[in-house]
Design a protein around this motif. Structure first.
Motif, PDB file in Angstrom:
ATOM      1  N   GLY A 212      39.903  18.181  17.749  1.00  0.00           N
ATOM      2  CA  GLY A 212      39.429  18.635  16.453  1.00  0.00           C
ATOM      3  C   GLY A 212      37.944  18.381  16.253  1.00  0.00           C
ATOM      4  O   GLY A 212      37.217  19.237  15.737  1.00  0.00           O
ATOM      5  N   ALA A 213      37.477  17.208  16.678  1.00  0.00           N
ATOM      6  CA  ALA A 213      36.062  16.872  16.527  1.00  0.00           C
ATOM      7  C   ALA A 213      35.182  17.775  17.385  1.00  0.00           C
ATOM      8  O   ALA A 213      34.119  18.239  16.949  1.00  0.00           O
ATOM      9  CB  ALA A 213      35.833  15.408  16.891  1.00  0.00           C
ATOM     10  N   LEU A 214      35.614  18.039  18.604  1.00  0.00           N
ATOM     11  CA  LEU A 214      34.854  18.913  19.495  1.00  0.00           C
ATOM     12  C   LEU A 214      34.807  20.332  18.945  1.00  0.00           C
ATOM     13  O   LEU A 214      33.745  20.965  18.913  1.00  0.00           O
ATOM     14  CB  LEU A 214      35.488  18.907  20.887  1.00  0.00           C
ATOM     15  CG  LEU A 214      35.309  17.616  21.699  1.00  0.00           C
ATOM     16  CD1 LEU A 214      36.344  17.531  22.809  1.00  0.00           C
ATOM     17  CD2 LEU A 214      33.896  17.542  22.274  1.00  0.00           C
ATOM     18  N   THR A 215      35.954  20.825  18.509  1.00  0.00           N
ATOM     19  CA  THR A 215      36.000  22.171  17.942  1.00  0.00           C
ATOM     20  C   THR A 215      35.113  22.263  16.709  1.00  0.00           C
ATOM     21  O   THR A 215      34.391  23.243  16.514  1.00  0.00           O
ATOM     22  CB  THR A 215      37.447  22.549  17.582  1.00  0.00           C
ATOM     23  OG1 THR A 215      38.266  22.469  18.761  1.00  0.00           O
ATOM     24  CG2 THR A 215      37.528  23.955  17.022  1.00  0.00           C
ATOM     25  N   GLY A 216      35.150  21.222  15.875  1.00  0.00           N
ATOM     26  CA  GLY A 216      34.321  21.203  14.680  1.00  0.00           C
ATOM     27  C   GLY A 216      32.838  21.227  14.986  1.00  0.00           C
ATOM     28  O   GLY A 216      32.028  21.699  14.173  1.00  0.00           O
ATOM     29  N   ALA A 217      32.462  20.720  16.171  1.00  0.00           N
ATOM     30  CA  ALA A 217      31.060  20.721  16.580  1.00  0.00           C
ATOM     31  C   ALA A 217      30.681  22.004  17.318  1.00  0.00           C
ATOM     32  O   ALA A 217      29.549  22.119  17.806  1.00  0.00           O
ATOM     33  CB  ALA A 217      30.779  19.511  17.465  1.00  0.00           C
ATOM     34  N   GLY A 218      31.622  22.932  17.408  1.00  0.00           N
ATOM     35  CA  GLY A 218      31.336  24.208  18.055  1.00  0.00           C
ATOM     36  C   GLY A 218      31.532  24.229  19.551  1.00  0.00           C
ATOM     37  O   GLY A 218      31.107  25.175  20.228  1.00  0.00           O
ATOM     38  N   VAL A 219      32.180  23.192  20.102  1.00  0.00           N
ATOM     39  CA  VAL A 219      32.400  23.116  21.547  1.00  0.00           C
ATOM     40  C   VAL A 219      33.699  23.835  21.905  1.00  0.00           C
ATOM     41  O   VAL A 219      34.753  23.518  21.343  1.00  0.00           O
ATOM     42  CB  VAL A 219      32.480  21.651  22.016  1.00  0.00           C
ATOM     43  CG1 VAL A 219      32.708  21.586  23.521  1.00  0.00           C
ATOM     44  CG2 VAL A 219      31.218  20.893  21.619  1.00  0.00           C
ATOM     45  N   PRO A 220      33.683  24.797  22.830  1.00  0.00           N
ATOM     46  CA  PRO A 220      34.929  25.426  23.281  1.00  0.00           C
ATOM     47  C   PRO A 220      35.828  24.392  23.966  1.00  0.00           C
ATOM     48  O   PRO A 220      35.397  23.715  24.898  1.00  0.00           O
ATOM     49  CB  PRO A 220      34.467  26.492  24.280  1.00  0.00           C
ATOM     50  CG  PRO A 220      33.017  26.703  23.984  1.00  0.00           C
ATOM     51  CD  PRO A 220      32.498  25.381  23.490  1.00  0.00           C
ATOM     52  N   VAL A 221      37.058  24.269  23.501  1.00  0.00           N
ATOM     53  CA  VAL A 221      37.969  23.238  24.012  1.00  0.00           C
ATOM     54  C   VAL A 221      39.260  23.878  24.512  1.00  0.00           C
ATOM     55  O   VAL A 221      39.843  24.732  23.843  1.00  0.00           O
ATOM     56  CB  VAL A 221      38.310  22.201  22.921  1.00  0.00           C
ATOM     57  CG1 VAL A 221      39.158  21.082  23.516  1.00  0.00           C
ATOM     58  CG2 VAL A 221      37.055  21.628  22.302  1.00  0.00           C
ATOM     59  N   GLY A 222      39.686  23.449  25.671  1.00  0.00           N
ATOM     60  CA  GLY A 222      40.991  23.820  26.191  1.00  0.00           C
ATOM     61  C   GLY A 222      41.824  22.574  26.378  1.00  0.00           C
ATOM     62  O   GLY A 222      41.305  21.454  26.409  1.00  0.00           O
ATOM     63  N   VAL A 223      43.125  22.752  26.501  1.00  0.00           N
ATOM     64  CA  VAL A 223      44.021  21.634  26.771  1.00  0.00           C
ATOM     65  C   VAL A 223      44.611  21.821  28.158  1.00  0.00           C
ATOM     66  O   VAL A 223      44.947  22.941  28.563  1.00  0.00           O
ATOM     67  CB  VAL A 223      45.135  21.524  25.712  1.00  0.00           C
ATOM     68  CG1 VAL A 223      46.017  22.764  25.700  1.00  0.00           C
ATOM     69  CG2 VAL A 223      45.976  20.279  25.945  1.00  0.00           C
ATOM     70  N   LEU A 224      44.691  20.735  28.908  1.00  0.00           N
ATOM     71  CA  LEU A 224      45.230  20.768  30.262  1.00  0.00           C
ATOM     72  C   LEU A 224      46.457  19.868  30.314  1.00  0.00           C
ATOM     73  O   LEU A 224      46.340  18.645  30.176  1.00  0.00           O
ATOM     74  CB  LEU A 224      44.171  20.284  31.255  1.00  0.00           C
ATOM     75  CG  LEU A 224      44.504  20.353  32.741  1.00  0.00           C
ATOM     76  CD1 LEU A 224      44.768  21.797  33.177  1.00  0.00           C
ATOM     77  CD2 LEU A 224      43.374  19.754  33.567  1.00  0.00           C
ATOM     78  N   LEU A 225      47.636  20.461  30.455  1.00  0.00           N
ATOM     79  CA  LEU A 225      48.861  19.680  30.584  1.00  0.00           C
ATOM     80  C   LEU A 225      48.951  19.219  32.030  1.00  0.00           C
ATOM     81  O   LEU A 225      49.364  19.969  32.913  1.00  0.00           O
ATOM     82  CB  LEU A 225      50.085  20.521  30.199  1.00  0.00           C
ATOM     83  CG  LEU A 225      50.034  21.238  28.850  1.00  0.00           C
ATOM     84  CD1 LEU A 225      51.389  21.897  28.553  1.00  0.00           C
ATOM     85  CD2 LEU A 225      49.650  20.291  27.727  1.00  0.00           C
ATOM     86  N   ALA A 226      48.531  17.988  32.269  1.00  0.00           N
ATOM     87  CA  ALA A 226      48.399  17.540  33.648  1.00  0.00           C
ATOM     88  C   ALA A 226      48.717  16.056  33.769  1.00  0.00           C
ATOM     89  O   ALA A 226      47.993  15.231  33.208  1.00  0.00           O
ATOM     90  CB  ALA A 226      46.978  17.819  34.149  1.00  0.00           C
ATOM     91  N   PRO A 227      49.788  15.742  34.516  1.00  0.00           N
ATOM     92  CA  PRO A 227      50.689  16.704  35.139  1.00  0.00           C
ATOM     93  C   PRO A 227      51.944  16.920  34.300  1.00  0.00           C
ATOM     94  O   PRO A 227      52.261  16.114  33.417  1.00  0.00           O
ATOM     95  CB  PRO A 227      51.057  16.002  36.445  1.00  0.00           C
ATOM     96  CG  PRO A 227      51.128  14.548  36.043  1.00  0.00           C
ATOM     97  CD  PRO A 227      50.045  14.363  34.999  1.00  0.00           C
ATOM     98  N   LEU A 228      52.656  17.995  34.613  1.00  0.00           N
ATOM     99  CA  LEU A 228      54.005  18.172  34.084  1.00  0.00           C
ATOM    100  C   LEU A 228      54.979  17.572  35.094  1.00  0.00           C
ATOM    101  O   LEU A 228      54.940  17.894  36.280  1.00  0.00           O
ATOM    102  CB  LEU A 228      54.310  19.653  33.860  1.00  0.00           C
ATOM    103  CG  LEU A 228      53.583  20.288  32.671  1.00  0.00           C
ATOM    104  CD1 LEU A 228      53.851  21.782  32.615  1.00  0.00           C
ATOM    105  CD2 LEU A 228      53.984  19.623  31.354  1.00  0.00           C
ATOM    106  N   ILE A 229      55.826  16.661  34.613  1.00  0.00           N
ATOM    107  CA  ILE A 229      56.733  15.903  35.479  1.00  0.00           C
ATOM    108  C   ILE A 229      58.170  16.219  35.089  1.00  0.00           C
ATOM    109  O   ILE A 229      58.559  16.014  33.934  1.00  0.00           O
ATOM    110  CB  ILE A 229      56.489  14.384  35.348  1.00  0.00           C
ATOM    111  CG1 ILE A 229      55.003  14.057  35.521  1.00  0.00           C
ATOM    112  CG2 ILE A 229      57.334  13.621  36.362  1.00  0.00           C
ATOM    113  CD1 ILE A 229      54.655  12.603  35.205  1.00  0.00           C
ATOM    114  N   PRO A 230      58.985  16.721  36.012  1.00  0.00           N
ATOM    115  CA  PRO A 230      60.381  17.039  35.691  1.00  0.00           C
ATOM    116  C   PRO A 230      61.116  15.850  35.102  1.00  0.00           C
ATOM    117  O   PRO A 230      61.018  14.722  35.601  1.00  0.00           O
ATOM    118  CB  PRO A 230      60.982  17.430  37.049  1.00  0.00           C
ATOM    119  CG  PRO A 230      59.812  17.849  37.876  1.00  0.00           C
ATOM    120  CD  PRO A 230      58.654  17.005  37.421  1.00  0.00           C
ATOM    121  N   MET A 231      61.836  16.080  34.012  1.00  0.00           N
ATOM    122  CA  MET A 231      62.691  15.087  33.378  1.00  0.00           C
ATOM    123  C   MET A 231      61.937  13.897  32.788  1.00  0.00           C
ATOM    124  O   MET A 231      62.534  12.923  32.359  1.00  0.00           O
ATOM    125  CB  MET A 231      63.757  14.572  34.364  1.00  0.00           C
ATOM    126  CG  MET A 231      64.686  15.636  34.895  1.00  0.00           C
ATOM    127  SD  MET A 231      65.631  16.431  33.571  1.00  0.00           S
ATOM    128  CE  MET A 231      66.635  15.083  32.998  1.00  0.00           C
TER     129      MET A 231
END
Length: 352
Positions: A212-231
């Motif tokens: 939220g803070a990065l977006t509010g400052a105008g920075v393009p932000v992505g989320v990286l689900l890393a890693p996805l672990i079964p179960m």
């Protein structure tokens, strides 16, 4: 079975694959293991700072890692085996013996001033986190950002550290010029799981606040689900994407758990300690997605896995991105045409 140490992810300190012998934690006089292990800083003066990459699986050609090893202690970290090159263990050594790259900013400036340097975006944190706890006072990452800003050089940051909000005064203006983007790594929304899986990383709500803070400052932000672990955390896929989108993330990516070399045994030890009732099931699903092994290093499959379970994860990810308005696996394009080498003392000024 080893017992977990407070604030640490690995349960042991196995020998690295190169050393015929290894060091271990000395037991105290009553025969028990210590409750805590202090972090040791090892200073290094690097001869080069920019690493080049030719892997088709990652979306960058250049990267910088301000630190070797990572105090966050993520048990799944694919970078753990790299500590073997310094005669250290990928286990507890990786998260307690941190190599700090002193003079990194000065080294970066020299490399950017080289006559044959060609500007391409640089990724900070491709291997270990540039905003791990030591950064609070060592400020190696901060120094690198200051150099990149003076050269108007494009960069992307990958982190799960909330300390990134400290540098909004650099990130915001750079993003306004199309020179900066950030990927925030999310693994779980469950604080209890976070405490064992990645003990010294920022909590899930803190990371969402950073988005939220990065977006509010105008920075393009992505989320990286890393890693996805079964179960372990795969059931949270949709919830993590929804929460990240609400926080301000505009894009998303994911990585299926990778267990190269020593990481496989360290992760299995962690499973046996924290989730003994499902350890066999977790490893079975990983092996089904890794061509029958704990890890498959082939390009094209190492980040995503293959088979029915891996394809189900891919379909869920695509559907959730569409539902929550996230761009799937697309990072913001950064400008390279603004790169400029600033004058320094002794330079002859142009008469034109």
């Amino acid at each position: 079975m080893s017992n977990p140490l407070k604030g640490r992810g690995a349960l042991s300190n196995p020998a690295n694959r190169f050393a015929p012998s290894h060091s271990d934690i000395d037991p105290v006089e009553d025969g028990e293991m210590p409750v805590r292990i202090a972090t040791v800083q090892i200073n290094e003066r690097p001869k080069t700072i920019i690493s080049r990459n030719q892997s088709p699986d990652v979306p960058f050609e250049q990267s910088i890692n301000p630190y070797r090893g990572c105090e966050h202690g993520c048990i799944y970290c694919f970078a753990r085996p790299s500590h073997a090159y310094w005669d250290l263990s990928p286990g507890l050594d990786f998260e307690t013996h941190i190599i700090v790259k002193e003079g990194a900013a000065e080294r970066l400036e020299l490399e950017l001033r080289a006559r044959n340097y060609r500007c391409r975006p640089i990724t900070l944190g491709a291997n270990t986190d540039p905003y791990q706890p030591l950064e609070q006072h060592r400020r190696i990452t901060r120094g690198l950002l200051e150099v990149l800003a003076r050269f108007r050089h494009p960069f992307t940051i990958i982190t799960k550290g909330a300390l990134i909000s400290r540098d909004l005064d650099i990130l915001g203006p750079m993003a306004e010029q199309g020179l900066c983007s950030v990927m925030v790594s999310m693994t779980t929304l469950d604080p209890q799981l976070k405490r064992t899986l990645e003990p010294r990383a920022a909590g899930p709500q803190t990371r969402l606040s950073a988005i939220g803070a990065l977006t509010g400052a105008g920075v393009p932000v992505g989320v990286l689900l890393a890693p996805l672990i079964p179960m372990i955390n795969d059931r949270e896929l949709e919830a993590m994407l929804e929460a990240s989108a609400k926080a301000g993330a505009g894009s998303a990516g994911y990585v299926f758990i990778r267990l190269p070399l020593e990481v496989a045994d360290l992760f299995r030890e962690w499973l046996d300690c924290h989730y003994p009732e499902r350890a066999e099931h977790v490893m079975s699903l990983i092996q089904q997605s890794r061509n029958g092994a704990a890890y498959d290093s082939r390009f094209g499959t190492r980040m995503r896995g293959q088979g029915l379970f891996a394809e189900m994860i891919a379909q869920r990810f695509r559907l959730a991105c569409n539902k929550f308005g996230l761009r799937a696996d697309r990072r913001s394009a950064l400008r390279t045409d603004l790169f400029s080498v600033p004058p320094q003392a002794g330079d002859q000024l142009s008469l034109l």
